[in-house]
Motif scaffolding. Structure first.
Motif, PDB file in Angstrom:
ATOM      1  N   UNK A  79       0.831  -1.204   0.000  1.00 31.45           N
ATOM      2  CA  UNK A  79       0.000   0.000   0.000  1.00 31.45           C
ATOM      3  C   UNK A  79       0.866   1.254   0.000  1.00 31.45           C
ATOM      4  N   UNK A  80       1.953   1.256   0.772  1.00 27.81           N
ATOM      5  CA  UNK A  80       2.814   2.442   0.816  1.00 27.81           C
ATOM      6  C   UNK A  80       3.462   2.699  -0.539  1.00 27.81           C
ATOM      7  N   UNK A  81       3.842   1.661  -1.246  1.00 29.97           N
ATOM      8  CA  UNK A  81       4.442   1.825  -2.574  1.00 29.97           C
ATOM      9  C   UNK A  81       3.412   2.311  -3.590  1.00 29.97           C
ATOM     10  N   UNK A  82       2.211   1.803  -3.480  1.00 31.28           N
ATOM     11  CA  UNK A  82       1.111   2.201  -4.365  1.00 31.28           C
ATOM     12  C   UNK A  82       0.796   3.681  -4.188  1.00 31.28           C
ATOM     13  N   UNK A  83       0.729   4.119  -2.940  1.00 29.76           N
ATOM     14  CA  UNK A  83       0.437   5.527  -2.666  1.00 29.76           C
ATOM     15  C   UNK A  83       1.513   6.430  -3.251  1.00 29.76           C
ATOM     16  N   UNK A  84       2.748   5.964  -3.229  1.00 32.30           N
ATOM     17  CA  UNK A  84       3.850   6.735  -3.808  1.00 32.30           C
ATOM     18  C   UNK A  84       3.735   6.912  -5.313  1.00 32.30           C
ATOM     19  N   UNK A  85       2.948   6.054  -5.961  1.00 33.84           N
ATOM     20  CA  UNK A  85       2.746   6.157  -7.405  1.00 33.84           C
ATOM     21  C   UNK A  85       1.423   6.835  -7.755  1.00 33.84           C
ATOM     22  N   UNK A  86       0.812   7.489  -6.764  1.00 37.00           N
ATOM     23  CA  UNK A  86      -0.425   8.261  -6.954  1.00 37.00           C
ATOM     24  C   UNK A  86      -1.637   7.406  -7.299  1.00 37.00           C
ATOM     25  N   UNK A  87      -1.585   6.141  -6.914  1.00 39.67           N
ATOM     26  CA  UNK A  87      -2.761   5.282  -7.031  1.00 39.67           C
ATOM     27  C   UNK A  87      -3.412   5.232  -5.651  1.00 39.67           C
ATOM     28  N   UNK A  88      -4.616   4.696  -5.600  1.00 35.96           N
ATOM     29  CA  UNK A  88      -5.310   4.548  -4.319  1.00 35.96           C
ATOM     30  C   UNK A  88      -5.220   3.096  -3.886  1.00 35.96           C
ATOM     31  N   UNK A  89      -5.257   2.882  -2.573  1.00 35.49           N
ATOM     32  CA  UNK A  89      -5.164   1.524  -2.041  1.00 35.49           C
ATOM     33  C   UNK A  89      -6.191   1.333  -0.935  1.00 35.49           C
ATOM     34  N   UNK A 102      -0.006   5.906   6.686  1.00 35.63           N
ATOM     35  CA  UNK A 102       0.683   4.671   6.292  1.00 35.63           C
ATOM     36  C   UNK A 102       1.924   4.414   7.131  1.00 35.63           C
ATOM     37  N   UNK A 103       2.657   5.459   7.522  1.00 37.46           N
ATOM     38  CA  UNK A 103       3.856   5.242   8.337  1.00 37.46           C
ATOM     39  C   UNK A 103       3.515   4.598   9.672  1.00 37.46           C
ATOM     40  N   UNK A 104       2.421   5.017  10.269  1.00 37.32           N
ATOM     41  CA  UNK A 104       1.992   4.440  11.544  1.00 37.32           C
ATOM     42  C   UNK A 104       1.632   2.962  11.372  1.00 37.32           C
ATOM     43  N   UNK A 105       0.957   2.625  10.288  1.00 36.99           N
ATOM     44  CA  UNK A 105       0.609   1.224  10.031  1.00 36.99           C
ATOM     45  C   UNK A 105       1.862   0.379   9.821  1.00 36.99           C
ATOM     46  N   UNK A 106       2.823   0.925   9.086  1.00 37.80           N
ATOM     47  CA  UNK A 106       4.077   0.202   8.862  1.00 37.80           C
ATOM     48  C   UNK A 106       4.824  -0.017  10.183  1.00 37.80           C
ATOM     49  N   UNK A 107       4.802   0.974  11.054  1.00 32.48           N
ATOM     50  CA  UNK A 107       5.456   0.833  12.357  1.00 32.48           C
ATOM     51  C   UNK A 107       4.758  -0.240  13.194  1.00 32.48           C
ATOM     52  N   UNK A 108       3.432  -0.268  13.165  1.00 31.94           N
ATOM     53  CA  UNK A 108       2.695  -1.300  13.899  1.00 31.94           C
ATOM     54  C   UNK A 108       3.049  -2.690  13.365  1.00 31.94           C
ATOM     55  N   UNK A 109       3.164  -2.798  12.051  1.00 28.83           N
ATOM     56  CA  UNK A 109       3.533  -4.090  11.449  1.00 28.83           C
ATOM     57  C   UNK A 109       4.924  -4.503  11.910  1.00 28.83           C
ATOM     58  N   UNK A 112       4.874  -5.575  15.606  1.00 29.44           N
ATOM     59  CA  UNK A 112       4.256  -6.903  15.714  1.00 29.44           C
ATOM     60  C   UNK A 112       5.220  -8.001  15.294  1.00 29.44           C
ATOM     61  N   UNK A 113       5.969  -7.767  14.223  1.00 29.17           N
ATOM     62  CA  UNK A 113       6.950  -8.749  13.758  1.00 29.17           C
ATOM     63  C   UNK A 113       8.057  -8.925  14.800  1.00 29.17           C
ATOM     64  N   UNK A 114       8.486  -7.833  15.405  1.00 32.14           N
ATOM     65  CA  UNK A 114       9.522  -7.910  16.439  1.00 32.14           C
ATOM     66  C   UNK A 114       9.023  -8.704  17.646  1.00 32.14           C
ATOM     67  N   UNK A 115       7.765  -8.487  18.020  1.00 37.59           N
ATOM     68  CA  UNK A 115       7.189  -9.227  19.151  1.00 37.59           C
ATOM     69  C   UNK A 115       7.138 -10.724  18.845  1.00 37.59           C
ATOM     70  N   UNK A 116       6.693 -11.068  17.645  1.00 40.58           N
ATOM     71  CA  UNK A 116       6.619 -12.486  17.266  1.00 40.58           C
ATOM     72  C   UNK A 116       8.009 -13.104  17.219  1.00 40.58           C
ATOM     73  N   UNK A 117       8.978 -12.341  16.732  1.00 39.59           N
ATOM     74  CA  UNK A 117      10.357 -12.818  16.642  1.00 39.59           C
ATOM     75  C   UNK A 117      10.922 -13.122  18.033  1.00 39.59           C
TER      76      UNK A 117
END
Length: 152
Positions: A79-89, A102-109, A112-117
Protein backbone atom coordinates in the motif's frame (compact mmCIF):
# COMPACT_ATOMS: atom_id res chain seq x y z
CA UNK A 1 -8.73 3.56 -14.04
CA UNK A 2 -8.37 -0.11 -13.23
CA UNK A 3 -9.11 -2.24 -10.19
CA UNK A 4 -5.97 -4.18 -9.26
CA UNK A 5 -6.14 -7.00 -6.73
CA UNK A 6 -3.25 -8.42 -4.71
CA UNK A 7 -4.73 -11.83 -5.33
CA UNK A 8 -2.81 -14.29 -3.17
CA UNK A 9 -4.96 -13.83 -0.08
CA UNK A 10 -7.77 -11.56 -1.14
CA UNK A 11 -11.21 -12.62 0.08
CA UNK A 12 -12.97 -10.01 -2.09
CA UNK A 13 -12.06 -10.98 -5.65
CA UNK A 14 -15.65 -11.71 -6.67
CA UNK A 15 -16.91 -8.44 -5.17
CA UNK A 16 -14.27 -6.45 -7.07
CA UNK A 17 -15.09 -8.27 -10.29
CA UNK A 18 -18.78 -7.53 -9.76
CA UNK A 19 -18.03 -3.83 -9.29
CA UNK A 20 -15.69 -3.84 -12.28
CA UNK A 21 -18.58 -5.11 -14.38
CA UNK A 22 -21.01 -2.58 -12.89
CA UNK A 23 -18.68 0.38 -13.54
CA UNK A 24 -17.17 -0.92 -16.81
CA UNK A 25 -13.65 -1.04 -15.37
CA UNK A 26 -10.91 -3.56 -16.11
CA UNK A 27 -9.89 -5.80 -13.23
CA UNK A 28 -6.33 -7.07 -12.91
CA UNK A 29 -5.60 -9.88 -10.46
CA UNK A 30 -1.92 -10.42 -9.69
CA UNK A 31 -1.24 -13.73 -7.99
CA UNK A 32 1.32 -16.47 -7.58
CA UNK A 33 1.32 -19.46 -9.93
CA UNK A 34 0.39 -21.42 -6.81
CA UNK A 35 -3.09 -19.93 -7.22
CA UNK A 36 -3.49 -20.69 -10.92
CA UNK A 37 -7.09 -21.22 -11.92
CA UNK A 38 -8.87 -22.62 -14.94
CA UNK A 39 -12.10 -20.94 -13.90
CA UNK A 40 -13.63 -18.86 -16.67
CA UNK A 41 -13.75 -15.10 -16.07
CA UNK A 42 -15.24 -12.28 -18.15
CA UNK A 43 -13.00 -10.62 -20.74
CA UNK A 44 -12.51 -7.51 -18.60
CA UNK A 45 -10.71 -9.63 -15.95
CA UNK A 46 -7.00 -10.19 -16.53
CA UNK A 47 -4.81 -12.51 -14.47
CA UNK A 48 -1.10 -11.89 -14.13
CA UNK A 49 0.73 -14.85 -12.65
CA UNK A 50 4.09 -14.45 -10.95
CA UNK A 51 6.63 -16.99 -9.71
CA UNK A 52 6.47 -18.27 -6.16
CA UNK A 53 8.31 -16.16 -3.64
CA UNK A 54 7.89 -13.47 -1.05
CA UNK A 55 6.67 -10.17 -2.46
CA UNK A 56 6.76 -11.26 -6.13
CA UNK A 57 3.12 -10.25 -6.63
CA UNK A 58 3.75 -6.97 -4.81
CA UNK A 59 6.66 -6.03 -7.07
CA UNK A 60 4.61 -6.85 -10.15
CA UNK A 61 1.69 -4.75 -8.92
CA UNK A 62 4.01 -1.79 -8.34
CA UNK A 63 5.35 -2.26 -11.88
CA UNK A 64 1.85 -2.49 -13.37
CA UNK A 65 -0.09 0.23 -11.57
CA UNK A 66 -0.80 3.60 -13.03
CA UNK A 67 -1.96 6.84 -11.53
CA UNK A 68 -5.65 6.62 -10.54
CA UNK A 69 -5.72 2.80 -10.37
CA UNK A 70 -7.28 1.34 -7.25
CA UNK A 71 -5.37 -1.48 -5.56
CA UNK A 72 -6.98 -3.91 -3.12
CA UNK A 73 -4.44 -5.35 -0.67
CA UNK A 74 -4.01 -6.20 2.97
CA UNK A 75 -0.25 -5.58 2.72
CA UNK A 76 0.78 -2.26 4.29
CA UNK A 77 4.15 -2.32 2.53
CA UNK A 78 2.54 -2.68 -0.88
CA UNK A 79 0.00 0.00 0.00
CA UNK A 80 2.81 2.44 0.82
CA UNK A 81 4.44 1.82 -2.57
CA UNK A 82 1.11 2.20 -4.36
CA UNK A 83 0.44 5.53 -2.67
CA UNK A 84 3.85 6.74 -3.81
CA UNK A 85 2.75 6.16 -7.41
CA UNK A 86 -0.43 8.26 -6.95
CA UNK A 87 -2.76 5.28 -7.03
CA UNK A 88 -5.31 4.55 -4.32
CA UNK A 89 -5.16 1.52 -2.04
CA UNK A 90 -7.85 -0.18 0.02
CA UNK A 91 -7.79 -2.99 2.56
CA UNK A 92 -10.45 -5.68 2.08
CA UNK A 93 -12.13 -4.31 5.22
CA UNK A 94 -12.96 -1.17 3.20
CA UNK A 95 -10.43 1.11 4.89
CA UNK A 96 -8.47 3.32 2.52
CA UNK A 97 -4.74 3.56 3.08
CA UNK A 98 -3.65 7.19 3.23
CA UNK A 99 -0.28 8.94 2.95
CA UNK A 100 -1.00 10.56 6.33
CA UNK A 101 -1.39 7.23 8.18
CA UNK A 102 0.68 4.67 6.29
CA UNK A 103 3.86 5.24 8.34
CA UNK A 104 1.99 4.44 11.54
CA UNK A 105 0.61 1.22 10.03
CA UNK A 106 4.08 0.20 8.86
CA UNK A 107 5.46 0.83 12.36
CA UNK A 108 2.70 -1.30 13.90
CA UNK A 109 3.53 -4.09 11.45
CA UNK A 110 7.22 -3.83 12.33
CA UNK A 111 6.56 -3.89 16.09
CA UNK A 112 4.26 -6.90 15.71
CA UNK A 113 6.95 -8.75 13.76
CA UNK A 114 9.52 -7.91 16.44
CA UNK A 115 7.19 -9.23 19.15
CA UNK A 116 6.62 -12.49 17.27
CA UNK A 117 10.36 -12.82 16.64
CA UNK A 118 11.01 -12.55 20.40
CA UNK A 119 8.48 -15.30 21.08
CA UNK A 120 5.41 -13.26 21.95
CA UNK A 121 2.08 -14.23 20.50
CA UNK A 122 -0.02 -11.70 18.66
CA UNK A 123 -3.66 -11.98 17.68
CA UNK A 124 -4.38 -12.70 14.05
CA UNK A 125 -7.20 -11.17 12.06
CA UNK A 126 -10.80 -12.03 12.85
CA UNK A 127 -12.58 -14.34 10.40
CA UNK A 128 -13.88 -12.50 7.34
CA UNK A 129 -17.69 -12.52 7.43
CA UNK A 130 -20.46 -11.98 4.90
CA UNK A 131 -21.11 -8.61 6.58
CA UNK A 132 -17.44 -7.66 6.10
CA UNK A 133 -17.76 -8.58 2.42
CA UNK A 134 -20.87 -6.40 2.00
CA UNK A 135 -19.24 -3.51 3.88
CA UNK A 136 -16.21 -3.63 1.58
CA UNK A 137 -18.38 -3.73 -1.52
CA UNK A 138 -20.47 -0.76 -0.36
CA UNK A 139 -17.37 1.34 0.41
CA UNK A 140 -15.76 0.56 -2.95
CA UNK A 141 -19.05 1.18 -4.79
CA UNK A 142 -19.26 4.66 -3.20
CA UNK A 143 -15.65 5.40 -4.19
CA UNK A 144 -16.30 4.30 -7.77
CA UNK A 145 -19.53 6.29 -8.01
CA UNK A 146 -17.73 9.41 -6.85
CA UNK A 147 -14.83 8.80 -9.26
CA UNK A 148 -17.11 8.20 -12.22
CA UNK A 149 -19.05 11.40 -11.53
CA UNK A 150 -15.77 13.36 -11.35
CA UNK A 151 -14.62 11.99 -14.73
CA UNK A 152 -17.80 13.15 -16.51
Amino acid sequence: MRLVIDGDGSPVKEEVISLGKEFHLPVVIVTSVDHYTRKEYPAFVQFIYVDKGADRADYRIVKEIQKEDIVITQDYGLASLVLGKKARAFHHNGKEYLIETIDELLMQRYLGAQMRKSGSRTKGPKPFTAEDRQHFKQILREVLQKSSSLRK
